[in-house]
Design a protein around this motif. Structure first.
Motif, PDB file in Angstrom:
ATOM      1  N   THR A 212       1.389  -0.794   6.534  1.00 15.79           N
ATOM      2  CA  THR A 212       2.091   0.106   7.254  1.00 15.79           C
ATOM      3  C   THR A 212       1.518   1.613   6.382  1.00 15.79           C
ATOM      4  OG1 THR A 212       3.277  -0.876   5.710  1.00 15.79           O
ATOM      5  CG2 THR A 212       3.946  -0.924   7.902  1.00 15.79           C
ATOM      6  N   VAL A 213       1.268   2.806   6.781  1.00 19.97           N
ATOM      7  CA  VAL A 213       1.454   3.485   5.635  1.00 19.97           C
ATOM      8  C   VAL A 213       2.745   3.852   5.475  1.00 19.97           C
ATOM      9  CG1 VAL A 213       0.984   6.408   6.110  1.00 19.97           C
ATOM     10  CG2 VAL A 213       0.197   4.560   8.131  1.00 19.97           C
ATOM     11  N   GLN A 214       3.970   3.072   5.468  1.00 20.14           N
ATOM     12  CA  GLN A 214       4.967   4.072   5.054  1.00 20.14           C
ATOM     13  C   GLN A 214       5.235   2.545   4.071  1.00 20.14           C
ATOM     14  OE1 GLN A 214       7.997   4.308   7.038  1.00 20.14           O
ATOM     15  NE2 GLN A 214       9.717   3.740   5.709  1.00 20.14           N
ATOM     16  N   GLU A 215       5.170   3.018   2.434  1.00 18.54           N
ATOM     17  CA  GLU A 215       5.999   2.115   1.579  1.00 18.54           C
ATOM     18  C   GLU A 215       7.290   1.589   1.208  1.00 18.54           C
ATOM     19  OE1 GLU A 215       4.126   2.560  -2.256  1.00 18.54           O
ATOM     20  OE2 GLU A 215       2.188   2.439  -1.502  1.00 18.54           O
TER      21      GLU A 215
ATOM     22  N   ARG B 295       4.839  -5.091  -0.121  1.00 25.78           N
ATOM     23  CA  ARG B 295       4.629  -4.811  -1.035  1.00 25.78           C
ATOM     24  C   ARG B 295       3.068  -4.946  -1.576  1.00 25.78           C
ATOM     25  NH1 ARG B 295      10.267  -4.092  -4.275  1.00 25.78           N
ATOM     26  NH2 ARG B 295      11.751  -3.428  -2.165  1.00 25.78           N
ATOM     27  N   LYS B 296       2.710  -6.269  -1.183  1.00 25.51           N
ATOM     28  CA  LYS B 296       1.286  -6.629  -1.772  1.00 25.51           C
ATOM     29  C   LYS B 296       0.927  -8.131  -1.217  1.00 25.51           C
ATOM     30  CE  LYS B 296      -0.824  -2.544  -1.879  1.00 25.51           C
ATOM     31  NZ  LYS B 296      -1.890  -2.078  -2.029  1.00 25.51           N
ATOM     32  N   PRO B 297       2.154  -8.673  -2.449  1.00 26.94           N
ATOM     33  CA  PRO B 297       2.506 -10.484  -2.285  1.00 26.94           C
ATOM     34  C   PRO B 297       1.959 -10.804  -0.445  1.00 26.94           C
ATOM     35  CG  PRO B 297       3.991  -9.756  -4.394  1.00 26.94           C
ATOM     36  CD  PRO B 297       3.006  -8.135  -2.877  1.00 26.94           C
ATOM     37  N   GLN B 298       1.714 -11.586  -0.259  1.00 26.04           N
ATOM     38  CA  GLN B 298       1.337 -12.555   0.478  1.00 26.04           C
ATOM     39  C   GLN B 298       2.511 -13.620   0.534  1.00 26.04           C
ATOM     40  OE1 GLN B 298      -2.542 -14.604   3.804  1.00 26.04           O
ATOM     41  NE2 GLN B 298      -2.885 -13.795   1.641  1.00 26.04           N
TER      42      GLN B 298
ATOM     43  N   PHE C 114      10.811 -14.858  -3.724  1.00 21.29           N
ATOM     44  CA  PHE C 114       8.954 -14.724  -4.265  1.00 21.29           C
ATOM     45  C   PHE C 114       9.685 -13.241  -4.935  1.00 21.29           C
ATOM     46  CE2 PHE C 114       5.706 -13.518  -1.632  1.00 21.29           C
ATOM     47  CZ  PHE C 114       4.771 -13.956  -1.901  1.00 21.29           C
ATOM     48  N   LYS C 115       8.507 -13.368  -6.332  1.00 19.96           N
ATOM     49  CA  LYS C 115       9.337 -11.813  -6.560  1.00 19.96           C
ATOM     50  C   LYS C 115       7.646 -11.125  -6.326  1.00 19.96           C
ATOM     51  CE  LYS C 115      10.448 -14.225 -10.279  1.00 19.96           C
ATOM     52  NZ  LYS C 115       9.972 -14.449 -12.446  1.00 19.96           N
ATOM     53  N   LEU C 116       8.529  -9.427  -6.483  1.00 20.48           N
ATOM     54  CA  LEU C 116       7.254  -8.819  -5.294  1.00 20.48           C
ATOM     55  C   LEU C 116       7.806  -7.300  -6.423  1.00 20.48           C
ATOM     56  CD1 LEU C 116       9.352  -8.545  -2.157  1.00 20.48           C
ATOM     57  CD2 LEU C 116       7.512 -10.128  -2.859  1.00 20.48           C
ATOM     58  N   PRO C 117       6.686  -6.732  -6.489  1.00 24.00           N
ATOM     59  CA  PRO C 117       6.239  -4.914  -7.334  1.00 24.00           C
ATOM     60  C   PRO C 117       7.842  -4.508  -6.869  1.00 24.00           C
ATOM     61  CG  PRO C 117       4.176  -5.368  -5.647  1.00 24.00           C
ATOM     62  CD  PRO C 117       5.161  -6.782  -5.364  1.00 24.00           C
ATOM     63  N   GLU C 118       7.582  -3.222  -7.637  1.00 26.62           N
ATOM     64  CA  GLU C 118       8.542  -2.439  -7.008  1.00 26.62           C
ATOM     65  C   GLU C 118       8.862  -1.243  -5.444  1.00 26.62           C
ATOM     66  OE1 GLU C 118       9.714   0.089 -10.154  1.00 26.62           O
ATOM     67  OE2 GLU C 118      10.086  -1.515 -11.641  1.00 26.62           O
TER      68      GLU C 118
ATOM     69  N   PRO D  59       3.678  -1.519   0.737  1.00 22.60           N
ATOM     70  CA  PRO D  59       4.387  -1.448   2.086  1.00 22.60           C
ATOM     71  C   PRO D  59       3.764  -2.740   2.548  1.00 22.60           C
ATOM     72  CG  PRO D  59       1.539  -1.723   1.707  1.00 22.60           C
ATOM     73  CD  PRO D  59       1.926  -1.461   0.352  1.00 22.60           C
ATOM     74  N   ILE D  60       3.603  -3.104   4.129  1.00 27.42           N
ATOM     75  CA  ILE D  60       4.116  -4.779   4.844  1.00 27.42           C
ATOM     76  C   ILE D  60       2.694  -4.653   4.982  1.00 27.42           C
ATOM     77  CG2 ILE D  60       5.183  -5.795   6.581  1.00 27.42           C
ATOM     78  CD1 ILE D  60       7.418  -5.011   4.431  1.00 27.42           C
TER      79      ILE D  60
END
Length: 193
Positions: A84-87, A111-114, A162-166, A169-170
């Protein structure tokens, strides 16, 4: 007079009559308009606005279905990621449906992790799901709170924490065989919920 066969031929040749009239739930934003790839892009490339197919043919849209196509070596690399263009820096709920070809391998980037999104009983890693529907639409729900996601498929837990960054995007991954997505919606949650 053979009107019935003529009527059926006309009916079946009109895809708009079979188009999905799905709308996002109240409070949710659709991340996929069902018509084209507007709002999505390959990293480092401009948004794909108003087009129904990515430049290398790995992703396309037809009749409300976002399709990830099998790899064609003549068109580019095997692994592709469309974002996605949007974060999304806030807590959120992401919902979507997917349908997998036999042994297909894809992924949903949060947000990057899969998060692996596959033909789970065959390709794993979540081989023991009892509610997975082979060859049919399955529901993924991801609830993100304080940069930790709880991910389910048809209500069964895939990942509890599942840990994600702050922010980020999707995304959707193209890896092996065909995967279809639809009804991709996201609701940002108020802080503190």
């Amino acid at each position: 007079m053979k009107l019935l066969p003529l009527f059926l031929a006309l009916l079946l040749s009109t895809p708009a009559l079979f188009a999905d009239d799905w709308k996002p739930e109240p409070g949710f934003l659709s991340l996929f308009n069902g018509q084209d790839l507007t709002g999505w892009h390959y990293q480092g490339e401009p948004p794909i606005e108003g087009k129904t197919e990515a430049t290398d043919g790995r992703y396309s849209v037809v009749n409300g279905i976002f399709t990830v196509h099998p790899h064609d070596p003549a068109k580019g690399p095997r692994l592709r990621q469309l974002w996605t263009v949007q974060e999304f820096p806030h807590d959120f709920i992401l919902r979507l449906q997917f349908r997998s070809a036999y042994n297909a391998d894809s992924g949903i980037f949060l947000r990057k992790p899969q998060l692996q999104c596959r033909d789970y009983p065959v390709a794993g890693p979540y081989k023991n799901l009892t509610k997975y529907k082979t060859g049919d639409w399955n529901d993924i729900e991801v609830v993100v709170k304080d940069n930790v996601a709880r991910c389910t498929c048809n209500g069964e837990v895939l990942e509890e924490a599942f840990k994600l960054p702050e922010t980020g995007p999707i995304g959707l991954e193209a890896d092996r065989d065909q995967m279809e997505y639809r009804h991709i919606e996201l609701k940002e949650l108020p802080a503190g919920n």
